[in-house]
Enzyme design. Sequence first.
Site, short mmCIF file in Angstrom:
data_model
loop_
_atom_site.label_atom_id
_atom_site.label_comp_id
_atom_site.label_asym_id
_atom_site.label_seq_id
_atom_site.Cartn_x
_atom_site.Cartn_y
_atom_site.Cartn_z
CG HIS A 434 -6.08 -42.79 -74.16
ND1 HIS A 434 -6.97 -43.71 -73.64
CD2 HIS A 434 -6.71 -42.24 -75.22
CE1 HIS A 434 -8.07 -43.72 -74.36
NE2 HIS A 434 -7.94 -42.83 -75.33
CG ASP A 483 -5.99 -45.51 -70.84
OD1 ASP A 483 -5.71 -44.33 -70.53
OD2 ASP A 483 -6.62 -45.81 -71.88
CB SER A 578 -11.01 -42.15 -75.38
OG SER A 578 -10.59 -42.90 -76.48
#
Length: 638
Positions: A434, A483, A578
């Site tokens: 992502h 992901d 992230s």
Amino acid sequence: MILFKQVGYFVSLFATVSCGCLSQLYANTFFRGGDLAAIYTPDAQHCQKMCTFHPRCLLFSFLAVSPTKETDKRFGCFMKESITGTLPRIHRTGAISGHSLKQCGHQLSACHQDIYEGLDMRGSNFNISKTDSIEECQKLCTNNIHCQFFTYATKAFHRPEYRKSCLLKRSSSGTPTSIKPVDNLVSGFSLKSCALSEIGCPMDIFQHFAFADLNVSQVVTPDAFVCRTVCTFHPNCLFFTFYTNEWETESQRNVCFLKTSKSGRPSPPIIQENAVSGYSLFTCRKARPEPCHFKIYSGVAFEGEELNATFVQGADACQETCTKTIRCQFFTYSLLPQDCKAEGCKCSLRLSTDGSPTRITYEAQGSSGYSLRLCKVVESSDCTTKINARIVGGTNSSLGEWPWQVSLQVKLVSQNHMCGGSIIGRQWILTAAHCFDGIPYPDVWRIYGGILNLSEITNKTPFSSIKELIIHQKYKMSEGSYDIALIKLQTPLNYTEFQKPICLPSKADTNTIYTNCWVTGWGYTKERGETQNILQKATIPLVPNEECQKKYRDYVITKQMICAGYKEGGIDACKGDSGGPLVCKHSGRWQLVGITSWGEGCARKEQPGVYTKVAEYIDWILEKIQSSKERALETSPA
């Protein structure tokens, strides 16, 4: 007709090779010579697995088909060894050959979940039950202490009385005694080795007690814990008794007796001084030991067939030499004056038939231990095993504390930190898919490693560029699994004290319980905060997926995810973290357990963070890295 030897292939897991990880299979190829043993397996992949866990097997050849006059050879798995690590190849239609995966720690797993339609894997049938499905039959096998493999007759089987019958089977080797094609039969293996058994996991160790049950084998080990590991990976060992060096019978000192019984339970233990007894851990769901042993035993000498001797500085260097040397299973490092020179002391590299010492002696001037080849969990032997020890509620890190952490930055009008990532190889970064939502352009990304403070980055700071961006083909959004992304760098990294790779877990680690886990990153330290200048760190507990699912009723927490966080909140990953690592220390190694993915806010009460579970993607990672290497070879000039 060939002789299929019934061998205990899991007696030891300490054999090694040094030619690197070679996982490819060679079609219509048969290795000539080097024969060790022959068994029956349903396919080449299972043959490769059996070779991997055989103490001396380095190569194998599998016959998917056989000449009409040699039908008994079909499904034959021929295990082989070689001093050089290779054997002559001959063309044989239907043969498939390959290498042991001993040197591929990231692929090491005894788990085999494949189902084989149209095959009857034969063995000793000891139980027959009626079940409604193949899955139910496999579950029966997995939850029966003696069952190693099974055959299920479908409702279309030609004999009505056997339809929907589940036959539980076993053999002395743990593999079929023969395999025959039969319509409407389906065969498979127990999933105990996949940590899916519901039998239970007795972990008791009984000091000064012995079990007087049937011995299935015996090996020499330095302690009861190595004995337990050997028992766990032996196909028929259910429990064991180990006699210490103080045992009155000299011939039985340091002998590990692997045992079984018809009931599956030991008889009442007998009081015996200097005996230690316990159980195999093969039915455990969470506590299965690794197929290796790290400890170096001081004042102990391991005897066996000597491969080679060299001079090194220290027992650790001797163990490393053994790990890198073809066929070395264990070693002894001598400190005797006559065995020491200016460049170091004598390191004797040794092996045996079963992978264990033939004899152990004490009061030696030196130390001994095992090869760590099967302990390796990444392609590179350089992955970080030791360090000096988005993060909401975290604290500042120190330089070199998390040397695998990188900053992924985007250079457009200005340059900004966007995500974290982890070094897993000289040319490879693992991160979240992502991170590239809306910015899937390799040219705008810059990757910085070996840094602590983002403010130290200037126009002169070296960075890596992306050569290839590989986003998981099934990725749609972070909350929906997959992901994960791989970055191939334009040029390989130079490893330094501040820039090193993290170890990947193995596929077998999907059920491991981790207790020492950390998240790191430059992300926000509160929900509406800003990127931090200094790399933040925080220790964080893992949360069972079942509990995590209760906190996220609008989402599905899949087996490809792992959750972490405190019930009361306060510490978590957040925006900017992230793609960064969730790492856990296990058996002396740091492993990349998770990739920061998503969550509801940051550090909220009863809202754990959700991470991509790396162990579930090991095959994908290795496949993409290997494919990239093959493409590079195809395009390189002749």
